[in-house]
Design a protein around this motif. Structure first.
Motif, PDB file in Angstrom:
ATOM      1  N   GLN A 124      43.025  30.163  45.139  1.00  0.00           N
ATOM      2  CA  GLN A 124      43.334  30.695  43.803  1.00  0.00           C
ATOM      3  C   GLN A 124      43.287  29.597  42.747  1.00  0.00           C
ATOM      4  N   ALA A 125      43.784  28.417  43.084  1.00  0.00           N
ATOM      5  CA  ALA A 125      43.721  27.307  42.130  1.00  0.00           C
ATOM      6  C   ALA A 125      42.270  26.917  41.844  1.00  0.00           C
ATOM      7  N   LEU A 126      41.441  26.864  42.876  1.00  0.00           N
ATOM      8  CA  LEU A 126      40.037  26.486  42.681  1.00  0.00           C
ATOM      9  C   LEU A 126      39.290  27.511  41.847  1.00  0.00           C
ATOM     10  N   VAL A 127      39.541  28.792  42.092  1.00  0.00           N
ATOM     11  CA  VAL A 127      38.864  29.838  41.323  1.00  0.00           C
ATOM     12  C   VAL A 127      39.288  29.783  39.857  1.00  0.00           C
ATOM     13  N   ASN A 128      40.593  29.608  39.612  1.00  0.00           N
ATOM     14  CA  ASN A 128      41.067  29.518  38.236  1.00  0.00           C
ATOM     15  C   ASN A 128      40.505  28.293  37.524  1.00  0.00           C
ATOM     16  N   LEU A 129      40.598  27.131  38.171  1.00  0.00           N
ATOM     17  CA  LEU A 129      40.113  25.896  37.557  1.00  0.00           C
ATOM     18  C   LEU A 129      38.609  25.947  37.363  1.00  0.00           C
ATOM     19  N   GLY A 130      37.895  26.535  38.331  1.00  0.00           N
ATOM     20  CA  GLY A 130      36.444  26.669  38.188  1.00  0.00           C
ATOM     21  C   GLY A 130      36.074  27.534  37.000  1.00  0.00           C
ATOM     22  N   SER A 131      36.821  28.600  36.764  1.00  0.00           N
ATOM     23  CA  SER A 131      36.557  29.474  35.615  1.00  0.00           C
ATOM     24  C   SER A 131      36.816  28.740  34.302  1.00  0.00           C
ATOM     25  N   VAL A 132      37.922  28.002  34.232  1.00  0.00           N
ATOM     26  CA  VAL A 132      38.273  27.294  33.002  1.00  0.00           C
ATOM     27  C   VAL A 132      37.282  26.167  32.707  1.00  0.00           C
ATOM     28  N   LEU A 133      36.853  25.470  33.736  1.00  0.00           N
ATOM     29  CA  LEU A 133      35.946  24.328  33.562  1.00  0.00           C
ATOM     30  C   LEU A 133      34.486  24.735  33.426  1.00  0.00           C
ATOM     31  N   GLY A 134      34.205  26.022  33.560  1.00  0.00           N
ATOM     32  CA  GLY A 134      32.833  26.495  33.443  1.00  0.00           C
ATOM     33  C   GLY A 134      32.014  26.306  34.700  1.00  0.00           C
ATOM     34  N   LEU A 135      32.672  26.066  35.828  1.00  0.00           N
ATOM     35  CA  LEU A 135      31.970  25.880  37.091  1.00  0.00           C
ATOM     36  C   LEU A 135      31.804  27.188  37.854  1.00  0.00           C
ATOM     37  N   LEU A 136      32.577  28.210  37.471  1.00  0.00           N
ATOM     38  CA  LEU A 136      32.516  29.530  38.093  1.00  0.00           C
ATOM     39  C   LEU A 136      32.576  30.579  36.994  1.00  0.00           C
ATOM     40  N   PRO A 137      32.110  31.790  37.278  1.00  0.00           N
ATOM     41  CA  PRO A 137      32.263  32.870  36.292  1.00  0.00           C
ATOM     42  C   PRO A 137      33.731  33.178  36.043  1.00  0.00           C
ATOM     43  N   VAL A 138      34.019  33.714  34.874  1.00  0.00           N
ATOM     44  CA  VAL A 138      35.383  34.097  34.534  1.00  0.00           C
ATOM     45  C   VAL A 138      35.711  35.403  35.257  1.00  0.00           C
ATOM     46  N   ILE A 139      36.634  35.333  36.236  1.00  0.00           N
ATOM     47  CA  ILE A 139      36.973  36.533  37.002  1.00  0.00           C
ATOM     48  C   ILE A 139      38.463  36.847  36.954  1.00  0.00           C
ATOM     49  N   GLY A 140      39.234  36.079  36.216  1.00  0.00           N
ATOM     50  CA  GLY A 140      40.594  36.467  35.895  1.00  0.00           C
ATOM     51  C   GLY A 140      41.626  36.372  36.995  1.00  0.00           C
ATOM     52  N   VAL A 141      41.947  35.155  37.417  1.00  0.00           N
ATOM     53  CA  VAL A 141      43.086  34.951  38.324  1.00  0.00           C
ATOM     54  C   VAL A 141      43.967  33.864  37.720  1.00  0.00           C
ATOM     55  N   PRO A 142      45.287  33.985  37.856  1.00  0.00           N
ATOM     56  CA  PRO A 142      46.191  32.988  37.264  1.00  0.00           C
ATOM     57  C   PRO A 142      46.230  31.696  38.074  1.00  0.00           C
ATOM     58  N   LEU A 143      46.653  30.626  37.420  1.00  0.00           N
ATOM     59  CA  LEU A 143      46.834  29.348  38.091  1.00  0.00           C
ATOM     60  C   LEU A 143      48.191  29.368  38.792  1.00  0.00           C
ATOM     61  N   PRO A 144      48.225  29.200  40.129  1.00  0.00           N
ATOM     62  CA  PRO A 144      49.479  29.343  40.880  1.00  0.00           C
ATOM     63  C   PRO A 144      50.599  28.454  40.343  1.00  0.00           C
ATOM     64  N   LEU A 145      51.773  29.068  40.172  1.00  0.00           N
ATOM     65  CA  LEU A 145      53.007  28.399  39.766  1.00  0.00           C
ATOM     66  C   LEU A 145      52.991  27.908  38.328  1.00  0.00           C
ATOM     67  N   VAL A 146      51.865  28.016  37.639  1.00  0.00           N
ATOM     68  CA  VAL A 146      51.749  27.488  36.283  1.00  0.00           C
ATOM     69  C   VAL A 146      51.564  28.601  35.257  1.00  0.00           C
ATOM     70  N   SER A 147      50.652  29.531  35.516  1.00  0.00           N
ATOM     71  CA  SER A 147      50.359  30.596  34.560  1.00  0.00           C
ATOM     72  C   SER A 147      51.526  31.559  34.405  1.00  0.00           C
ATOM     73  N   TYR A 148      51.547  32.253  33.263  1.00  0.00           N
ATOM     74  CA  TYR A 148      52.536  33.303  33.029  1.00  0.00           C
ATOM     75  C   TYR A 148      52.226  34.517  33.890  1.00  0.00           C
ATOM     76  N   GLY A 149      53.264  35.173  34.372  1.00  0.00           N
ATOM     77  CA  GLY A 149      53.090  36.417  35.120  1.00  0.00           C
ATOM     78  C   GLY A 149      54.065  36.508  36.277  1.00  0.00           C
ATOM     79  N   GLY A 150      55.031  37.407  36.171  1.00  0.00           N
ATOM     80  CA  GLY A 150      56.038  37.522  37.209  1.00  0.00           C
ATOM     81  C   GLY A 150      55.515  38.100  38.501  1.00  0.00           C
ATOM     82  N   SER A 151      54.547  39.037  38.418  1.00  0.00           N
ATOM     83  CA  SER A 151      54.012  39.658  39.630  1.00  0.00           C
ATOM     84  C   SER A 151      53.296  38.650  40.513  1.00  0.00           C
ATOM     85  N   ALA A 152      52.696  37.631  39.904  1.00  0.00           N
ATOM     86  CA  ALA A 152      52.044  36.581  40.675  1.00  0.00           C
ATOM     87  C   ALA A 152      53.034  35.492  41.080  1.00  0.00           C
TER      88      ALA A 152
END
Length: 424
Positions: free
Chosen positions: A353-381
């Motif tokens: 999950q961290a790699l997918v999120n960081l890859g999306s932010v850095l432009g290394l992966l398509p934007v597919i919408g997963v939060p950064l573990p323990l850092v992003s906002y969202g109680g369900s995650a």
């Protein structure tokens, strides 16, 4: 002659400096080596890295959500207050899980997984299931209280799968016992998540399944079959939607569609690029003022890079590496199959999950919408992830020598308290 003397003195000074630096480096490595030999090293690494990531996350949620909260809710601390509330709920649960015996966790795994499946199915029920950002993966219980069952399903699948494999024992030498019932159950979870139009979460679950199968040591042909099936599902999922196809094509060159599909990726890169070495300063982001969508959720790492600079992003990456190392260490050092598989699954979940999120932010992966573990906002995650960290802490306590070390520490604390009481 005087010049030669000065040059010789400078050379000796430089040489002494080099020797001093080398000596300091050796001492540092020796200290780290001694720490890693401690039976409680994994426990402290997990607790320290997860705690620091959580603290950084709260700090960045406070900063990145202030404008959004003011515009949307009329209170710049609204989002932060909700995140703090989730942390206050999740922390006692994680602490409790870290103290529960492993056999109790195994006994409850079937119930947890069953409840997660039921909640996933309920997202399709009219009046209960809710659509958020194009994903029908939420349960709406009225008011601000919404739950994303797929996050719970990740944890449920890990602990249930580890329990199933641990029970099979020597039967795992036969491929059919490896495949059934874990793979059909995992396929059901993935199908339910795919039906919710959630590509990111389905990819994370596939990564968890493949990691657990790899650690289990399954036959190569079965692992390749599972990996190929995952790739085909992902490809079909991308090609079956014009929106997802556009996301993939935009990832190749976001500046071609700077005004629509590439807008978010471009502004994430602007945020990271403007941070420099040390950042603009905490709270000084410009992109969070309505320019970067989802600044406090999926793209919080971009705001972190803008405000804390390269040093801040490297520190966060380092904390994730420490947490991944500690989780892998727990999985490798344990003698219990359930603990090994559960620790490996949780670590794979966090890393993927961290790699997918960081890859999306850095432009290394398509934007597919997963939060950064323990850092992003969202109680369900956040809630399931903190419970997973609690499980890792529980498993770390069972490493060779860890139980005895914890008992000795408790005795020492009790003796110090008794001594202080006598002095009073």
């Amino acid at each position: 002659m005087a010049a030669d003397t000065r040059a010789g003195g400078q050379s000796r000074t430089i040489l002494r400096g080099d020797r001093s630096a080398a000596h300091t480096g050796r001492r540092l490595l020796e200290t780290v080596g001694r720490m890693l030999k401690s039976p409680l090293a994994s426990y402290h690494l997990i607790l320290g890295s997860a705690g620091m990531l959580l603290a950084i996350g709260l700090l960045m949620v406070a900063s990145s959500s202030s404008y959004y909260s003011e515009v949307r809710y009329g209170d710049e601390y609204y989002v932060l207050a909700r995140q703090v509330a989730w942390v206050l709920i999740a922390m006692p649960v994680a602490w409790l899980v870290s103290r529960v015996k492993t056999r109790t966790i195994r006994r409850s795994s079937v119930l947890v997984f069953g409840v997660a499946l039921l909640m996933l199915a309920l997202t399709y029920a009219p009046g209960v299931g809710a659509v958020v950002n194009g994903t029908q993966g939420w349960l709406d219980f009225g008011g601000p209280f919404r739950v994303q069952p797929a996050e719970i399903a990740k944890l449920g699948l890990i602990v249930w799968g580890a329990h199933v494999f641990a029970r099979k024992g020597k039967n795992l030498r036969q491929w059919k016992h490896i495949a059934v019932p874990f793979l059909p159950a995992a396929a059901l979870v993935i199908a339910l998540v795919v039906g919710q139009n959630d590509l990111g979460t389905s990819l994370i679950i596939m990564a968890i399944v493949l990691a657990m199968l790899w650690v289990l040591g399954i036959p190569t042909w079965l692992f390749n079959l599972a990996a190929g099936a995952s790739a085909l599902v992902g490809l079909f999922f991308v090609m079956s939607s014009q929106n997802r196809t556009t996301r993939v094509l935009t990832f190749l060159d976001p500046f071609e569609r700077a005004s629509d599909a590439g807008f978010q990726s471009i502004h994430a890169l602007y945020a990271l690029g403007s941070g420099g070495w040390w950042g603009r300063g905490l709270g000084a982001s410009r992109e969070k003022w309505g320019r970067l969508p989802e600044a406090h959720t999926d793209f919080i790492f971009a705001i972190l890079g803008e405000e804390l600079g390269l040093m801040g992003t490297v520190a966060v990456l380092g904390l994730f590496l420490v947490l991944a190392y500690a989780g892998t260490r727990v999985a490798m050092r344990t003698r219990d199959r359930f603990t090994c598989l559960a620790a490996a699954g949780i670590t794979a979940w966090l890393v993927a999950q961290a790699l997918v999120n960081l890859g999306s932010v850095l432009g290394l992966l398509p934007v597919i919408g997963v939060p950064l573990p323990l850092v992003s906002y969202g109680g369900s995650a956040l809630m399931p992830m903190l419970v997973a960290v609690g499980l890792l802490l529980r498993f770390a306590k069972e490493e060779p020598g860890a139980t005895e070390a914890l008992a000795a520490r408790r005795r020492a604390r009790r003796a110090r308290r008794e001594e202080m009481d006598v002095l009073r």
